[in-house]
Scaffold this motif. Structure first.
Motif, PDB file in Angstrom:
ATOM      1  N   GLN A 100      38.438  28.480  47.936  1.00 32.52           N
ATOM      2  CA  GLN A 100      38.585  30.098  47.937  1.00 32.52           C
ATOM      3  C   GLN A 100      39.549  30.504  46.802  1.00 32.52           C
ATOM      4  O   GLN A 100      39.329  31.410  46.031  1.00 32.52           O
ATOM      5  CB  GLN A 100      39.148  30.370  49.265  1.00 32.52           C
ATOM      6  CG  GLN A 100      38.937  32.008  49.490  1.00 32.52           C
ATOM      7  CD  GLN A 100      39.581  32.374  50.862  1.00 32.52           C
ATOM      8  OE1 GLN A 100      39.619  31.625  51.602  1.00 32.52           O
ATOM      9  NE2 GLN A 100      40.238  33.438  50.840  1.00 32.52           N
ATOM     10  N   LEU A 101      40.876  29.847  46.662  1.00 32.79           N
ATOM     11  CA  LEU A 101      41.676  30.021  45.722  1.00 32.79           C
ATOM     12  C   LEU A 101      41.041  29.816  44.286  1.00 32.79           C
ATOM     13  O   LEU A 101      41.532  30.788  43.422  1.00 32.79           O
ATOM     14  CB  LEU A 101      42.977  29.349  45.808  1.00 32.79           C
ATOM     15  CG  LEU A 101      43.815  29.257  47.081  1.00 32.79           C
ATOM     16  CD1 LEU A 101      44.794  28.196  47.161  1.00 32.79           C
ATOM     17  CD2 LEU A 101      44.474  30.572  46.761  1.00 32.79           C
ATOM     18  N   GLU A 102      40.148  28.820  44.107  1.00 34.80           N
ATOM     19  CA  GLU A 102      39.572  28.607  42.740  1.00 34.80           C
ATOM     20  C   GLU A 102      38.678  29.796  42.333  1.00 34.80           C
ATOM     21  O   GLU A 102      38.817  30.258  41.053  1.00 34.80           O
ATOM     22  CB  GLU A 102      38.971  27.178  42.806  1.00 34.80           C
ATOM     23  CG  GLU A 102      38.254  26.911  41.259  1.00 34.80           C
ATOM     24  CD  GLU A 102      39.459  26.677  40.283  1.00 34.80           C
ATOM     25  OE1 GLU A 102      39.106  26.874  39.169  1.00 34.80           O
ATOM     26  OE2 GLU A 102      40.565  26.183  40.554  1.00 34.80           O
ATOM     27  N   GLU A 103      37.871  30.178  43.407  1.00 33.26           N
ATOM     28  CA  GLU A 103      37.001  31.249  43.220  1.00 33.26           C
ATOM     29  C   GLU A 103      37.624  32.567  43.080  1.00 33.26           C
ATOM     30  O   GLU A 103      37.605  33.436  42.071  1.00 33.26           O
ATOM     31  CB  GLU A 103      36.162  31.536  44.452  1.00 33.26           C
ATOM     32  CG  GLU A 103      35.120  32.712  44.262  1.00 33.26           C
ATOM     33  CD  GLU A 103      34.140  32.438  45.632  1.00 33.26           C
ATOM     34  OE1 GLU A 103      33.260  33.492  45.601  1.00 33.26           O
ATOM     35  OE2 GLU A 103      34.480  31.723  46.563  1.00 33.26           O
ATOM     36  N   GLU A 104      38.901  32.791  43.680  1.00 34.48           N
ATOM     37  CA  GLU A 104      39.556  33.998  43.260  1.00 34.48           C
ATOM     38  C   GLU A 104      40.307  34.094  42.028  1.00 34.48           C
ATOM     39  O   GLU A 104      40.454  35.084  41.277  1.00 34.48           O
ATOM     40  CB  GLU A 104      40.685  34.304  44.687  1.00 34.48           C
ATOM     41  CG  GLU A 104      41.601  35.412  44.446  1.00 34.48           C
ATOM     42  CD  GLU A 104      42.563  35.568  45.660  1.00 34.48           C
ATOM     43  OE1 GLU A 104      43.624  36.447  45.517  1.00 34.48           O
ATOM     44  OE2 GLU A 104      42.483  34.693  46.449  1.00 34.48           O
ATOM     45  N   TRP A 105      40.688  33.005  41.595  1.00 34.45           N
ATOM     46  CA  TRP A 105      41.364  32.595  40.344  1.00 34.45           C
ATOM     47  C   TRP A 105      40.438  33.221  39.188  1.00 34.45           C
ATOM     48  O   TRP A 105      40.597  33.846  38.285  1.00 34.45           O
ATOM     49  CB  TRP A 105      41.718  31.340  40.351  1.00 34.45           C
ATOM     50  CG  TRP A 105      42.394  31.048  38.706  1.00 34.45           C
ATOM     51  CD1 TRP A 105      41.613  30.557  37.819  1.00 34.45           C
ATOM     52  CD2 TRP A 105      43.576  31.294  38.217  1.00 34.45           C
ATOM     53  NE1 TRP A 105      42.489  30.260  36.490  1.00 34.45           N
ATOM     54  CE2 TRP A 105      43.777  31.021  36.882  1.00 34.45           C
ATOM     55  CE3 TRP A 105      45.017  31.824  38.735  1.00 34.45           C
ATOM     56  CZ2 TRP A 105      44.975  31.085  36.165  1.00 34.45           C
ATOM     57  CZ3 TRP A 105      46.121  32.292  38.227  1.00 34.45           C
ATOM     58  CH2 TRP A 105      45.923  31.557  36.630  1.00 34.45           C
ATOM     59  N   LYS A 113      49.485  41.426  41.114  1.00 33.80           N
ATOM     60  CA  LYS A 113      50.392  42.193  40.303  1.00 33.80           C
ATOM     61  C   LYS A 113      50.835  41.110  39.106  1.00 33.80           C
ATOM     62  O   LYS A 113      51.929  40.306  38.911  1.00 33.80           O
ATOM     63  CB  LYS A 113      51.674  42.284  41.220  1.00 33.80           C
ATOM     64  CG  LYS A 113      51.407  42.975  42.141  1.00 33.80           C
ATOM     65  CD  LYS A 113      52.642  43.503  42.982  1.00 33.80           C
ATOM     66  CE  LYS A 113      52.586  44.428  44.268  1.00 33.80           C
ATOM     67  NZ  LYS A 113      53.638  44.658  45.158  1.00 33.80           N
ATOM     68  N   LEU A 114      49.851  41.116  38.143  1.00 33.27           N
ATOM     69  CA  LEU A 114      49.794  39.963  37.016  1.00 33.27           C
ATOM     70  C   LEU A 114      50.828  40.606  35.915  1.00 33.27           C
ATOM     71  O   LEU A 114      51.703  39.800  35.546  1.00 33.27           O
ATOM     72  CB  LEU A 114      48.825  39.968  36.295  1.00 33.27           C
ATOM     73  CG  LEU A 114      47.115  39.887  37.219  1.00 33.27           C
ATOM     74  CD1 LEU A 114      45.998  39.709  36.371  1.00 33.27           C
ATOM     75  CD2 LEU A 114      47.517  38.459  37.731  1.00 33.27           C
ATOM     76  N   ASP A 115      51.300  41.640  35.778  1.00 38.15           N
ATOM     77  CA  ASP A 115      52.174  42.197  34.822  1.00 38.15           C
ATOM     78  C   ASP A 115      53.682  41.662  35.273  1.00 38.15           C
ATOM     79  O   ASP A 115      54.731  41.186  34.594  1.00 38.15           O
ATOM     80  CB  ASP A 115      52.335  43.674  34.800  1.00 38.15           C
ATOM     81  CG  ASP A 115      51.012  44.012  34.230  1.00 38.15           C
ATOM     82  OD1 ASP A 115      50.254  43.497  33.647  1.00 38.15           O
ATOM     83  OD2 ASP A 115      50.661  45.303  34.246  1.00 38.15           O
ATOM     84  N   GLU A 116      53.849  41.948  36.597  1.00 35.71           N
ATOM     85  CA  GLU A 116      55.135  41.358  37.416  1.00 35.71           C
ATOM     86  C   GLU A 116      55.284  39.787  37.191  1.00 35.71           C
ATOM     87  O   GLU A 116      56.567  39.340  37.120  1.00 35.71           O
ATOM     88  CB  GLU A 116      55.148  41.995  38.939  1.00 35.71           C
ATOM     89  CG  GLU A 116      56.582  41.659  39.362  1.00 35.71           C
ATOM     90  CD  GLU A 116      56.706  42.163  41.044  1.00 35.71           C
ATOM     91  OE1 GLU A 116      57.424  41.841  41.720  1.00 35.71           O
ATOM     92  OE2 GLU A 116      55.719  42.941  41.307  1.00 35.71           O
ATOM     93  N   ALA A 117      54.056  39.292  37.361  1.00 36.10           N
ATOM     94  CA  ALA A 117      54.397  37.721  37.302  1.00 36.10           C
ATOM     95  C   ALA A 117      54.664  37.167  35.859  1.00 36.10           C
ATOM     96  O   ALA A 117      55.245  36.376  36.064  1.00 36.10           O
ATOM     97  CB  ALA A 117      52.827  37.191  37.841  1.00 36.10           C
ATOM     98  N   ALA A 149      41.880  35.118  36.119  1.00 34.01           N
ATOM     99  CA  ALA A 149      41.879  34.629  35.167  1.00 34.01           C
ATOM    100  C   ALA A 149      41.694  35.303  33.696  1.00 34.01           C
ATOM    101  O   ALA A 149      42.277  35.255  32.690  1.00 34.01           O
ATOM    102  CB  ALA A 149      40.794  33.358  35.063  1.00 34.01           C
ATOM    103  N   GLU A 150      40.753  36.298  33.798  1.00 38.15           N
ATOM    104  CA  GLU A 150      40.073  37.061  32.566  1.00 38.15           C
ATOM    105  C   GLU A 150      41.515  37.829  32.293  1.00 38.15           C
ATOM    106  O   GLU A 150      41.818  37.963  30.984  1.00 38.15           O
ATOM    107  CB  GLU A 150      38.917  37.824  33.131  1.00 38.15           C
ATOM    108  CG  GLU A 150      38.455  38.435  31.716  1.00 38.15           C
ATOM    109  CD  GLU A 150      37.121  39.204  31.962  1.00 38.15           C
ATOM    110  OE1 GLU A 150      36.572  40.026  31.020  1.00 38.15           O
ATOM    111  OE2 GLU A 150      36.640  38.948  33.189  1.00 38.15           O
ATOM    112  N   ARG A 151      41.953  38.752  33.196  1.00 38.64           N
ATOM    113  CA  ARG A 151      42.924  39.709  32.686  1.00 38.64           C
ATOM    114  C   ARG A 151      44.252  39.029  32.351  1.00 38.64           C
ATOM    115  O   ARG A 151      44.730  39.491  31.338  1.00 38.64           O
ATOM    116  CB  ARG A 151      43.146  40.549  33.962  1.00 38.64           C
ATOM    117  CG  ARG A 151      44.183  41.734  33.568  1.00 38.64           C
ATOM    118  CD  ARG A 151      44.218  43.007  34.650  1.00 38.64           C
ATOM    119  NE  ARG A 151      45.060  43.905  34.314  1.00 38.64           N
ATOM    120  CZ  ARG A 151      46.147  44.024  34.857  1.00 38.64           C
ATOM    121  NH1 ARG A 151      46.646  42.904  35.638  1.00 38.64           N
ATOM    122  NH2 ARG A 151      47.048  45.085  34.459  1.00 38.64           N
TER     123      ARG A 151
END
Length: 1077
Positions: free
Chosen positions: A558-563, A618-622, A568-570
């Motif tokens: 499930q984590l791989e699918e969510e990634w 929250k990719l910007d914060e990460a 991944a793209e953004r």
């Protein structure tokens, strides 16, 4: 100008008294102000106060100013003089902030002020002074409370404070030896003549203002502090016939005591030696050398010879010395008849008009903690005195109904517990807390005695109310065990002997009431509380939260699918710069500067924050946190290194994302704290209690009076009783009766006679039997009990002579029975009446002899008949031993202790000798065959398995010393379990062999080979039958495992075991036993 000169000048400017009136000076008002200012700014040594008291301005100036000056024209002077008089008569303890000074100089100042105030008390006991005070207060009390001015409030406060200060001054010795009047009696008589007691009763009835309530109560306590409630209640009444007889008995007792002392003096010889110190020689008695024994005084009997008369006595340190009775109310003063009649009428009027009104207000103030500690002691003293007075005066119980409620009893209980704990905590003021404890327990004692007197009342309503109170006291565990705890915690270095006397008397009455209560009702159920400790709620919730988080962890798929679908793209576009991030790394801080954790140790928290930002999209914060963390922790490989590429950053972030959930490392926010506070409001502000909480478990159970009495058989309690019994001559007959009754309960009712076998108690009995007053009627109980106890002691000596040594030590009730039985412990089950089971690990002498005989018998039988070698020696001992509670390990350990065996190898059955070469070859062939055909279970040889078993058994032997208290299993269960395990092992091996047999490719080869091996083993066994020892059943299991391939029952084992050569076996047993020796 110095303060001394200033005070002398001011005292000289006041005026003078000419015998009829007081002539004031023109500067009188200014002089009074100067004196007040000097007292306001006095130093630590109280020099100004000492100068004023030594100059005697109280009796020469201040009292005449108040009496003879006109209050209309000289109002200010009178107010200043009244204020100065209140300040000078202040108690010395208040001058030093309520604590006795520790410095020697300040202590002398304290004592000097106290002596000077005692000298002025006689002049203050002036009837005209109290007339002035009454005239000053009377118009103020007539006005309503809302209409009073500040001057009126000052007058009320000053007058009642002055009366309190005058009464608080300790009295000197009696004025004359012919009269019983002292200074305190003169003050009381002045109060009576001026009708001041009516104003006190009026203020107590109105109960206006909290401050006035405690002041009025303190004045009443100080008026009655030197009186006995029993004497006041009996004052003015005609003595009955029983009271006259009691008085005559007391006089006769004093007369007999005096005559006995005189006879004791007359026993000494009248002839005196002309020399200063005469010596005498005791015939037929040798001293240390060859000379005869010398004594330095005439002896009437040989028992009077003492060797410790001139020894240096042990001097106890002051901090360990017993406390003397220094309380003011411990020694009652017998006042004149007129004063006692006045005080009796005052007490009756107070009970009728003020008690039920004043005491509830005072109780509420104590509960709300709006008063001083001294006010608490005054409240408890008033309860004790007026309850005792009402009980002896035989008046209506309605007069004290407000303090007979359960809320008052609960307040007494809580305050007594508080004082008892403060004695242990505040050790510097331990004696002051012990004094408060004594006053509080006096109220507790009178409460119990009042309930007991109510049970014998003729009114059914009163009896019903007393029964309800009694049931509530006996039902609650805290109330029921209050006296036991106080007796156990008694310390004579902090508490007085008067307190112990009250405690012993109250214990006797309480146990008597409890015994009557349990005998009337067959089944009495009481509350029982047990305190258990459990881990904190927050800790458990945190653990549960972590468990739930582990359960809610999504799978890797499930984590791989969510990634791949969401992140991944953004994330790739943000890392490559194709899309500008909304948060820069300078806007975030990866660590908490205010945290107690060092910054170097906060890297895991930063990783958790990055993971949380990635999973919440929250990719910007990460990315900002990831790059900021790299600058803070450059050596951490988790955050990469400088000039890292976008692809490597992408991979590192993917690893953080795929890591197991780390939300437990995240810092808590205010929102989460508010939610936790809503869920756990009782834990707010109590971080220390999170580790361990106390849980109280309540249940009802049937009360056992005998079990409750057993708890009093404690060394500390009995030691206190014996200390009081030492003064049996000065004790009251009731107190001696209470002590003997407790000894009777412990020794006869509870059957703990041996706990009273104490040298200190026997010394008291010895002195008592030599006392000429021992034959008096009041000591008959002591004489009977002492004789009975000594008889029991001499009977116990015949069973156990070691009791002589036990006299020197205090004993626990768990050791009394063993001491009386000669320290013989039995393994039989004891009854539930306070007896305990002895450990099965202990061996008595009889059991040791029995074990030795059984072992030798088995060895002899094995030497005569080899068939017994099949049976295990320890199992045979367990069958024949009378004590079936002994375990296998305990028997082996005892055999080693007695030296019968050196190791457990001697208890094992002998293996066959190593001379069987043909059989070994066949077994080696079987091993090779088993390895080729993948057959398990035939890989180890006999010797390897035996060595492995020997090592395992040696490890068990090493643990014998630590496992003496293992559970005892019967032999039948043990043999059954061993057979079950053996069958299970054979079945498992056969299953494995069958599976391996089916999986092996050359099945025909295996079957034919096993048939040949079985035939060859039979031939070899027949050939070696006459040359070697036979193989026992335990060793032939390998042959059984080999024969499993053929599915044919091998019945040759019985033939092998029965065809043993007896002579060679006996020879080998004898040689092995010699080697062991």
């Amino acid at each position: 100008m110095s303060s001394f000169n200033q005070i002398q000048t001011a005292c000289g400017a006041l005026g003078y008294f000419d015998g009829k009136t007081y002539l004031k000076d023109d500067d009188c008002e200014d002089a009074l102000r100067i004196l007040l200012r000097c007292l306001k700014y006095e130093n630590e040594r109280k020099d100004a106060r000492l100068h004023m008291l030594e100059s005697r301005i109280v009796e020469n100036d201040l009292v005449p100013i108040l009496i003879y000056l006109n209050s209309k024209h000289d109002g200010k002077i009178i107010n200043h003089a009244l204020k100065l008089l209140v300040n000078l008569t202040k108690p010395p303890l208040v001058c030093f902030d309520g604590k006795l000074p520790k410095d020697v100089t300040l202590t002398n100042v304290y004592l000097k002020i106290e002596v000077l105030l005692q000298k002025t008390k006689t002049s203050l006991a002036n009837e005209k002074l109290f007339d002035f005070l009454v005239a000053k207060v009377h118009p103020v009390l007539d006005t309503k409370w809302l209409d009073r001015s500040d001057d009126d409030d000052f007058i009320l406060h000053a007058v009642f404070t002055l009366v309190r200060n005058i009464l608080s001054i300790k009295s000197e010795r009696q004025i004359s030896e012919e009269s019983d009047i002292n200074a305190h009696d003169l003050v009381l008589w002045a109060i009576h003549k001026s009708n001041m007691e009516n104003l006190i009763l009026f203020c107590g009835n109105k109960a206006q203002g909290d401050e006035r309530i405690m002041t009025i109560l303190e004045i009443i306590v100080l008026m009655l502090r030197e009186q006995s409630a029993e004497e006041l209640a009996a004052t003015g009444e005609q003595q009955t016939k029983s009271k006259r007889e009691k008085t005559n008995e007391t006089l006769d007792l004093l007369y007999e005591r005096e005559m006995a002392e005189k006879q004791q003096l007359h026993k000494l010889t009248g002839r005196r030696s002309t020399f200063g110190g005469a010596t005498y020689v005791m015939c037929n008695a040798k001293g240390i050398g060859e000379n005869q024994l010398i004594c330095h005084r005439p002896l009437q009997s040989l028992n009077a010879m003492e060797f410790d008369r001139e020894k240096r006595r042990f001097r106890r340190p002051k901090n360990r010395a017993p406390v003397k009775n220094d309380l003011d109310d411990s020694q009652n003063h017998h006042s004149a008849l007129g004063i006692r009649l006045f005080l009796r009428e005052f007490c009756l009027a107070f009970l009728d008009n003020c008690y039920n009104i004043l005491m509830p207000h005072a109780r509420d103030m104590i509960i709300k903690s709006t008063c001083l500690l001294s006010d608490e002691t005054n409240f408890f003293w008033s309860i004790r005195f007026f309850t005792e007075f009402n009980r002896h005066a035989h008046t209506s119980i309605d007069r004290i109904s407000e303090t007979l409620q359960m809320n008052t009893f609960h307040l007494l209980h809580t305050k007594i517990d508080h004082y008892r704990e403060m004695i242990k905590i505040d050790k510097t003021e331990a004696r002051l807390w012990a004094k408060r404890l004594q006053i509080g327990f006096g109220a507790f004692k009178e409460y119990i005695l009042c309930v007991k007197s109510m049970l014998t009342n003729s009114s059914e309503v009163v009896v019903r109310a007393a029964t309800i109170i009694k049931n509530n006291i006996f039902y609650m565990q805290e109330y029921r065990e209050q006296i036991y705890i106080l007796l156990k915690d008694f310390d004579n270095t902090k508490m007085t002997s008067a307190y112990l006397h009250d405690l012993i008397g109250c214990t006797h009455e309480f146990l008597k009431m409890l015994e009557e209560h349990t005998t009337k009702l067959k089944h009495v159920f009481v509350q029982r509380r047990r305190v258990a400790r459990k881990p904190g709620i927050k800790k458990n919730k945190q653990k549960q939260k972590n468990v739930n988080e582990e359960k809610n962890e999504p799978p890797n798929e499930q984590l791989e699918e969510e990634w791949q679908s969401q992140i991944a793209e953004r994330l790739s576009s943000l890392l490559q710069g194709l899309e500008e991030p909304t948060i820069n790394k300078s806007e975030v801080c990866p660590f908490d500067a205010l945290s107690d954790v060092p910054i170097d140790d906060q890297s895991l928290t930063a990783v958790a924050r990055i993971q949380h930002a990635l999973r919440t999209n929250k990719l910007d914060e990460a990315i900002a946190l990831f790059r900021a963390s790299r600058e803070v922790w450059p050596t951490e490989k988790t955050f990469g290194y400088e000039d890292i590429g976008a692809e490597e950053e992408f991979n590192l972030l993917r690893e953080i994302f795929m890591t197991s959930k780390m939300d437990n490392l995240l810092p808590k926010h205010s929102d989460e704290d508010e939610e936790n506070d809503e869920e756990e409001p009782h834990e707010a502000g109590h971080e220390e209690d999170d580790e361990e909480l106390i849980e109280t478990i309540e249940r009802e159970e049937e009360f056992d009076f005998k079990r409750f009495i057993r708890r009093f058989a404690h060394s500390s309690i009995l030691c206190s009783y014996i200390d009081v019994l030492r003064t049996y001559r000065t004790n009251t007959p009731f107190l001696n009766h209470c002590i003997i009754r407790m000894f009777y309960r412990v020794s006869v009712d509870c059957n703990f006679t041996g706990i009273l076998f104490q040298m200190s108690l026997f010394r008291i009995f010895q002195k008592f039997h030599l006392d000429p007053m021992a034959k008096l009627q009041q000591f008959s109980e002591l004489l009977q009990f002492g004789t009975w106890l000594l008889r029991k002691f001499f009977v116990a000596i015949q069973k156990n002579p070691c009791i002589y040594a036990e006299l020197l030590f205090w004993k626990d009730r768990s050791l009394v029975e063993d001491m009386l039985d000669g320290y013989r412990q039995t393994t039989a089950d004891r009854t539930n009446e306070g007896e305990k089971k002895t450990k099965a690990a202990s061996w008595s002498i009889e059991h040791q002899i029995e074990l030795r005989d059984i072992y030798r018998k088995i060895k002899e039988e094995q030497a005569e008949n080899l068939g017994l070698e099949k049976v295990d020696v320890v199992d045979r001992i367990m069958l024949e031993l009378t004590d079936k509670s002994k375990a296998r390990r305990q028997i082996i350990k005892e055999l080693k202790i007695q030296g019968l065996i050196k190791s457990t190898r001697e208890l094992r059955i002998k293996k066959a000798p190593k001379g069987r070469s043909k059989k070994k070859d066949l077994l080696n062939n079987s091993k090779l065959l088993g390895s080729d055909s993948d057959v398990p279970g035939v890989e180890d040889s006999d010797d390897d398995r035996d060595d492995h078993n020997d090592e395992k058994e040696e490890e068990d032997d090493d643990d014998d010393d630590d496992d003496d208290d293992d559970k005892h299993h019967s032999i039948e269960n043990k043999s059954a379990s061993s057979e079950h395990k053996a069958n299970k092992l054979v079945s498992s091996e056969s299953d494995q062999d069958k599976s391996n047999d089916s999986n092996s490719k050359p099945n025909d080869i295996v079957s034919t080979a096993t048939i040949k091996i079985s035939q060859q083993t039979k031939q070899v066994e027949d050939e070696d039958d006459d040359e070697s020892l036979p193989i026992i059943t335990k060793q032939t299991r390998k042959y059984e495992s080999l024969s499993m391939f053929d599915d044919v029952d091998d019945d040759d084992d019985d033939d092998i075991s029965t065809s043993r050569p007896i002579k060679k076996a006996r020879r080998q047993l004898v040689s092995s036993s010699e080697d062991d020796e």
